[in-house]
Design an enzyme around this catalytic site. Structure first.
Site, PDB file in Angstrom:
ATOM      1  N   GLY A 178      10.103  46.247   5.477  1.00  0.00           N
ATOM      2  CA  GLY A 178       9.876  46.130   6.915  1.00  0.00           C
ATOM      3  C   GLY A 178      10.713  45.080   7.624  1.00  0.00           C
ATOM      4  O   GLY A 178      10.413  44.712   8.754  1.00  0.00           O
ATOM      5  N   HIS A 234      13.598  48.500  -9.717  1.00  0.00           N
ATOM      6  CA  HIS A 234      14.345  47.385  -9.114  1.00  0.00           C
ATOM      7  C   HIS A 234      13.620  46.099  -9.504  1.00  0.00           C
ATOM      8  O   HIS A 234      12.586  45.773  -8.930  1.00  0.00           O
ATOM      9  CB  HIS A 234      14.385  47.596  -7.587  1.00  0.00           C
ATOM     10  N   SER A 265      11.277  53.934  -1.120  1.00  0.00           N
ATOM     11  CA  SER A 265      10.754  52.724  -1.759  1.00  0.00           C
ATOM     12  C   SER A 265       9.238  52.856  -1.865  1.00  0.00           C
ATOM     13  O   SER A 265       8.526  52.811  -0.864  1.00  0.00           O
ATOM     14  CB  SER A 265      11.128  51.496  -0.918  1.00  0.00           C
ATOM     15  N   HIS A 279      12.238  54.820  -5.874  1.00  0.00           N
ATOM     16  CA  HIS A 279      12.630  53.421  -6.067  1.00  0.00           C
ATOM     17  C   HIS A 279      11.361  52.573  -6.186  1.00  0.00           C
ATOM     18  O   HIS A 279      10.520  52.570  -5.287  1.00  0.00           O
ATOM     19  CB  HIS A 279      13.460  52.991  -4.852  1.00  0.00           C
ATOM     20  N   SER A 328      10.092  51.533   5.068  1.00  0.00           N
ATOM     21  CA  SER A 328       9.322  51.621   6.315  1.00  0.00           C
ATOM     22  C   SER A 328       9.717  52.795   7.198  1.00  0.00           C
ATOM     23  O   SER A 328       8.857  53.478   7.755  1.00  0.00           O
ATOM     24  CB  SER A 328       9.507  50.344   7.137  1.00  0.00           C
ATOM     25  N   GLY A 383      12.395  40.805  -1.260  1.00  0.00           N
ATOM     26  CA  GLY A 383      11.003  40.379  -1.375  1.00  0.00           C
ATOM     27  C   GLY A 383       9.973  41.078  -0.527  1.00  0.00           C
ATOM     28  O   GLY A 383       8.791  40.984  -0.824  1.00  0.00           O
ATOM     29  N   ASP A 391       9.834  48.865  -6.575  1.00  0.00           N
ATOM     30  CA  ASP A 391      10.119  47.445  -6.394  1.00  0.00           C
ATOM     31  C   ASP A 391       9.188  46.612  -7.254  1.00  0.00           C
ATOM     32  O   ASP A 391       7.995  46.490  -6.968  1.00  0.00           O
ATOM     33  CB  ASP A 391       9.953  47.071  -4.918  1.00  0.00           C
ATOM     34  N   ASP A 411      19.700  48.563   0.050  1.00  0.00           N
ATOM     35  CA  ASP A 411      18.240  48.427   0.046  1.00  0.00           C
ATOM     36  C   ASP A 411      17.812  47.456   1.136  1.00  0.00           C
ATOM     37  O   ASP A 411      18.122  46.271   1.071  1.00  0.00           O
ATOM     38  CB  ASP A 411      17.813  47.916  -1.341  1.00  0.00           C
ATOM     39  N   GLY A 412      17.088  47.991   2.113  1.00  0.00           N
ATOM     40  CA  GLY A 412      16.494  47.141   3.133  1.00  0.00           C
ATOM     41  C   GLY A 412      16.906  47.511   4.544  1.00  0.00           C
ATOM     42  O   GLY A 412      18.095  47.579   4.859  1.00  0.00           O
ATOM     43  N   MET A 436       7.972  43.174  -8.451  1.00  0.00           N
ATOM     44  CA  MET A 436       7.998  41.789  -7.967  1.00  0.00           C
ATOM     45  C   MET A 436       7.061  40.931  -8.802  1.00  0.00           C
ATOM     46  O   MET A 436       5.912  41.327  -9.036  1.00  0.00           O
ATOM     47  CB  MET A 436       7.547  41.747  -6.505  1.00  0.00           C
ATOM     48  N   MET A 469      21.683  44.308  -1.483  1.00  0.00           N
ATOM     49  CA  MET A 469      20.520  44.074  -0.620  1.00  0.00           C
ATOM     50  C   MET A 469      21.014  43.907   0.818  1.00  0.00           C
ATOM     51  O   MET A 469      21.925  43.128   1.082  1.00  0.00           O
ATOM     52  CB  MET A 469      19.765  42.811  -1.046  1.00  0.00           C
ATOM     53  N   MET A 475      12.799  42.644  -9.445  1.00  0.00           N
ATOM     54  CA  MET A 475      12.872  41.358  -8.751  1.00  0.00           C
ATOM     55  C   MET A 475      12.016  40.384  -9.536  1.00  0.00           C
ATOM     56  O   MET A 475      10.934  39.967  -9.116  1.00  0.00           O
ATOM     57  CB  MET A 475      12.354  41.521  -7.320  1.00  0.00           C
TER      58      MET A 475
HETATM   59  C1  DX5 Z   1      12.737  44.592  -0.578  1.00  0.00           C
HETATM   60  C2  DX5 Z   1      12.691  45.863  -1.382  1.00  0.00           C
HETATM   61  C3  DX5 Z   1      12.965  47.127  -0.631  1.00  0.00           C
HETATM   62  C4  DX5 Z   1      12.044  47.416   0.492  1.00  0.00           C
HETATM   63  C5  DX5 Z   1      12.655  48.460   1.389  1.00  0.00           C
HETATM   64  O1  DX5 Z   1      12.710  43.500  -1.430  1.00  0.00           O
HETATM   65  O2  DX5 Z   1      13.652  45.777  -2.420  1.00  0.00           O
HETATM   66  O3  DX5 Z   1      13.072  48.217  -1.513  1.00  0.00           O
HETATM   67  O4  DX5 Z   1      10.780  47.811   0.077  1.00  0.00           O
HETATM   68  O5  DX5 Z   1      11.846  48.620   2.507  1.00  0.00           O
HETATM   69  P1  DX5 Z   1      12.432  48.799   3.982  1.00  0.00           P
HETATM   70  O6  DX5 Z   1      13.188  50.101   4.010  1.00  0.00           O
HETATM   71  O7  DX5 Z   1      11.222  48.824   4.830  1.00  0.00           O
HETATM   72  O8  DX5 Z   1      13.331  47.629   4.265  1.00  0.00           O
HETATM   73 ZN    ZN Z   2      14.075  47.569  -3.668  1.00  0.00          ZN
END
Ligand code: DX5
Ligand code: ZN
Length: 221
Positions: free
Chosen positions: A146, A67, A9, A34, A199, A143, A36, A176-177, A38, A138, A69
Site C-alpha cells: 500500500g 520473497h 502479492s 507472490h 493493493s 516491509g 511476502d 515490487d511495490g 516477513m 523493490m 524478507m
Molecule cells: C512489500 C512487499 C510487496 C507488497 C506489494 O514489502 O514486498 O510485495 O505487498 O504491495 P503493493 O502492490 O500494495 O505495493
Molecule cells: Zn514482495
C-alpha cells in the site's frame, strides 16, 4: 506485444478464504503467486511462513514465489523449497556474497531470485547476476503493502535490463511495490518482465480479471 507476468502479492489477499482467493486469481489469469515472507527483524512486520505456501501450492498450478524478507535466508531456503516454492528470492542486504545461496536454490531445482531495496547499490550485481534467474527491484521501501511507487527506482530497472542484455542472459526483472496502471507502464518501458501487485489488484472495484486486463492493456498500450 511484450509478454509480462503479473504476480498478485498474497499479503493483500483475504486471509479468511485464501484457497478461494487462489482459485479466483487463477481463473482471472494471474501468472504467479507472490508470497511476502516477513520475519519481524529484517522488516518490522511478521507475515507467514512455508506452511502457507505448502498448503496453497497444492491448490494451484500457478508458480509460487517466496520473497524472503528475512534476516537469515540461508536458514530457511530448504524449508521453502520443500514447501513447494517454485522461486525463492533472497535480499541482497541479508547476504555478503549471494552467489553461493543462489546456487544452492538452483541446486534444489528452484528458480533463484535476488532482491534489492530501493537504496541498495546495484554495484557488483554484474558479477553475480548469472547465478540468478530473477532480479527483484523493490519500487517501494520493503516491509508493507500500500505504499506509493518511488519513481527514482526506474533508472535502476533500466540499469539491470542493460546488464542482462549486455551479458546475453535471460534473467527476468521483477518489480515490487506500488504497481498500478500508470506505474506498470513505466516499469515495463524501463525493462520489467514481472509485476508484483498487491493493493491495486486486490482493491480493484471491478474484480481481479478487470484489474489484470487493465494492467495488461496499460503496458501494451
Ligand atoms: C512489500 C512487499 C510487496 C507488497 C506489494 O514489502 O514486498 O510485495 O505487498 O504491495 P503493493 O502492490 O500494495 O505495493
Ligand atoms: Zn514482495
Amino acid at each position: 506485444m511484450k509478454s509480462i507476468a503479473i504476480a498478485p502479492s498474497m499479503l493483500c489477499a483475504d486471509f479468511r478464504r485464501l484457497g478461494e482467493e487462489v482459485e479466483q486469481l487463477a481463473a482471472a489469469g494471474a501468472d504467479w503467486l507472490h508470497f511476502d515472507i516477513m520475519d519481524g527483524w529484517f522488516v518490522d512486520n511478521l507475515s507467514f511462513g512455508p506452511l502457507l505456501i505448502e498448503a496453497l501450492h497444492q491448490e494451484t498450478e500457478l508458480l509460487c514465489e517466496a520473497h524472503l524478507m528475512v534476516g537469515n535466508p540461508a536458514q530457511h531456503i530448504l524449508a521453502f523449497a520443500e514447501a513447494g516454492a517454485d522461486a525463492i528470492v533472497i535480499h541482497r542486504e541479508t547476504v555478503d556474497g549471494p552467489a553461493a545461496l543462489l546456487a544452492q536454490i538452483r541446486g534444489l531445482g528452484r528458480q533463484a531470485g535476488l532482491a534489492f531495496n530501493p537504496a541498495t547499490p546495484l554495484e557488483g550485481l554484474e558479477v553475480v547476476i548469472e547465478y540468478a534467474d530473477l532480479i527483484l527491484i523493490m519500487t517501494v521501501e520493503v516491509g508493507a503493502a500500500g505504499q506509493d511507487f518511488m519513481p527514482a527506482t526506474l533508472p535502476r530497472i533500466e540499469q539491470v535490463r542493460q546488464m542482462i542484455d549486455q551479458q546475453g542472459l535471460d534473467t527476468l526483472i521483477a518489480v515490487d511495490g506500488g504497481i498500478n496502471e500508470t506505474t506498470a507502464r513505466q516499469v515495463v518501458a524501463a525493462g520489467a518482465d514481472v509485476l508484483v501487485c498487491g493493493s491495486y489488484l486486490f482493491g480493484h472495484p471491478d474484480g481481479y480479471a478487470a484489474a489484470l486486463a487493465a494492467l495488461r492493456s496499460a503496458v501494451n498500450g
